[in-house]
Design an enzyme around this catalytic site. Structure first.
Site, PDB file in Angstrom:
ATOM      1  N   GLY A 276      48.318 -38.747 -86.535  1.00 14.74           N
ATOM      2  CA  GLY A 276      48.485 -37.688 -85.796  1.00 14.74           C
ATOM      3  C   GLY A 276      49.912 -36.914 -85.755  1.00 14.74           C
ATOM      4  O   GLY A 276      50.155 -36.032 -84.906  1.00 14.74           O
ATOM      5  N   LYS A 278      51.807 -35.667 -87.816  1.00 14.76           N
ATOM      6  CA  LYS A 278      52.123 -34.296 -88.287  1.00 14.76           C
ATOM      7  C   LYS A 278      51.152 -33.109 -87.833  1.00 14.76           C
ATOM      8  O   LYS A 278      51.644 -32.111 -87.414  1.00 14.76           O
ATOM      9  CB  LYS A 278      52.013 -34.201 -90.034  1.00 14.76           C
ATOM     10  CG  LYS A 278      52.706 -35.082 -90.883  1.00 14.76           C
ATOM     11  CD  LYS A 278      52.522 -35.220 -92.137  1.00 14.76           C
ATOM     12  CE  LYS A 278      53.255 -36.145 -92.841  1.00 14.76           C
ATOM     13  NZ  LYS A 278      52.928 -37.583 -92.546  1.00 14.76           N
ATOM     14  N   CYS A 397      53.223 -39.807 -99.804  1.00 11.04           N
ATOM     15  CA  CYS A 397      54.455 -40.562 -99.351  1.00 11.04           C
ATOM     16  C   CYS A 397      55.215 -41.834-100.428  1.00 11.04           C
ATOM     17  O   CYS A 397      55.141 -42.843-100.125  1.00 11.04           O
ATOM     18  CB  CYS A 397      54.391 -41.639 -97.909  1.00 11.04           C
ATOM     19  SG  CYS A 397      53.152 -42.563 -98.038  1.00 11.04           S
TER      20      CYS A 397
END
Length: 446
Positions: A276, A278, A397
């Protein structure tokens, strides 16, 4: 000098034993952070000992290949042929002797030999003693490992990376960039905070933390970011945590949500939302005015989203446990519904090796190949949910091109009416910041 004894137990022995347990667990397939938390839960340690255990375990995991190189050089049996339990114990001792400045060499040798004697390796304790004393003599003589000539082999050995990853790094970038990434992979990542503009400001958070003995500094290019310079104690007890004044988020990740240009009143989808970070950043950026749907396959992981949103005072976030590859079928009313969509897909995580040191030994080219179809499915599933003129941010990522621009190019070839507005590959940085890829894609329409 040797470490003192208290009631017959060497100081620091429990921490070293716990680190050894973590090394064994990770070699057997456990995730390092999970293995460490489990070990600490079963064997509670003082904060100082927990810090030492973490430093030893993560350090030995990071430097596994380099430590094997020393074992090959110093031992009579090659590293990969050593009994695993002995191999990881030798890593523990070698890491302290060769890479840690603050531990006296004699203490490193004595405690490692003591662990062998106390924990089912008594007959091999002379081997442990011999290898570590040889390492100590080599260090005192200024000796180093012989470095292979081929660039990829040199990069792999000197920076303890899998050979396939070292070869890939050199093919993706020049030798200088590859070296920087390799260095970054072995840094202990800085602790970055994101200030919650809904209820505080960077100046207030800096002052509150400074008063509690936690110094910080601003992060360049990160307007709400602060780097903690000297973490102290449990951060959940720091000023402002319970009040939601800040949350922990890497500086690279803090650059993702602003790319959506969220506006008050927007309808936003965070399609792979847990835990959570972002989604709450989006709520903060839009003044918590609008509608954010945080979707994740795991109902358990969504509980973390709800907890983070509650602590940070983000009332605009709604959580939904669902498979994002099939959202339109489950929520047909969402066709063309969202002004903004964030798709932070499951990926190989090759941009976060400093944070997850064990991932370098777990991820392989096959792992990457297996992730690609899911990423493709997720991207395709987002398009019908986007409103005309809407904005989609695809994020990973990782630094693997097959997961990044190759996926975006494939999507744009199949959907020529969508446009690539911008893309960025951020490499892992020795100064701080994970590796991240983002692509901003806009839908046809208004």
């Amino acid at each position: 000098m040797s470490e003192p004894e208290v009631n017959g137990a060497k100081i620091g022995l429990p921490a070293r034993r716990l680190a050894w347990e973590v090394l064994e667990a990770v070699a057997a397939g456990a995730y390092a952070d999970v293995a460490l938390e489990r070990a600490v839960r079963q064997n509670p340690l003082s904060p100082a000992d927990r810090g030492l255990a973490t430093e030893l375990a993560y350090g030995c995991i990071r430097w596994r290949q380099w430590l094997d190189g020393w074992l090959d050089r110093l031992g009579k049996v090659p590293a990969h042929k050593q009994p695993p339990r002995l191999r990881w114990l030798l890593h523990l001792g070698l890491y302290q002797v060769l890479r840690m400045q603050r531990i006296p060499a004699a203490a490193a040798v004595d405690t490692t030999v003591e662990l062998a004697k106390r924990h089912r390796l008594s007959k091999l304790s002379p081997v442990v003693n011999g290898v570590l004393r040889s390492a100590l003599r080599a260090k005192e003589a200024g000796e180093t490992l012989p470095v292979p000539e081929p660039p990829a082999q040199r990069l792999a050995l000197c920076h303890s990376l899998p050979l396939w990853f070292a070869e890939s790094l050199l093919s993706w970038s020049g030798p200088d960039q590859a070296e920087r990434v390799a260095v970054a992979c072995n840094q202990v990542p800085p602790l970055d905070l994101r200030v919650n503009r809904l209820c505080s400001t960077p100046d207030v958070v800096v002052a509150e933390l400074a008063e509690a003995g936690v110094p910080t500094k601003p992060i360049d290019g990160c307007p709400d970011g602060l780097q903690v310079l000297a973490p102290a104690g449990d951060l959940r007890r720091w000023p402002g945590f319970d009040q939601g004044h800040w949350s922990v988020q890497d500086r690279s990740a803090q650059g993702v949500a602003p790319l959506l240009l969220p506006q008050p009143g927007d309808r936003i989808l965070d399609a792979c939302a847990a835990p959570g970070g972002k989604a709450t950043h989006l709520a903060e950026l839009m003044g918590d005015v609008g509608e954010i749907w945080a979707v994740d396959r795991s109902a358990g992981r969504l509980k973390r989203v709800a907890a983070n949103a509650a602590r940070l005072g983000c009332g605009s976030i709604h959580a939904l446990a669902a498979d994002a590859t099939n959202l339109l079928a489950q929520q047909p009313e969402w066709r063309g519904f969202f002004h903004r969509i964030l798709l932070d897909v499951p990926c190989s995580g090759l941009g976060t090796l400093s944070r997850h040191p064990d991932a370098r030994w777990r991820v392989t080219p096959v792992t990457v190949e297996e992730l690609l179809p899911l990423q493709t499915q997720l991207l395709a599933a987002m398009l019908p949910l986007l409103a005309p003129g809407g904005r989609l941010v695809y994020a990973t990522c990782t630094i693997h091109p097959a997961e990044n621009l190759a996926q975006v190019n494939k999507l744009l070839q199949e959907h020529a009416d969508f446009q690539l507005e911008s893309e960025q590959q951020r490499w892992p940085d020795p100064e701080g910041g994970d590796g991240f890829y983002t692509a901003v894609i806009t839908a046809p329409g208004q």
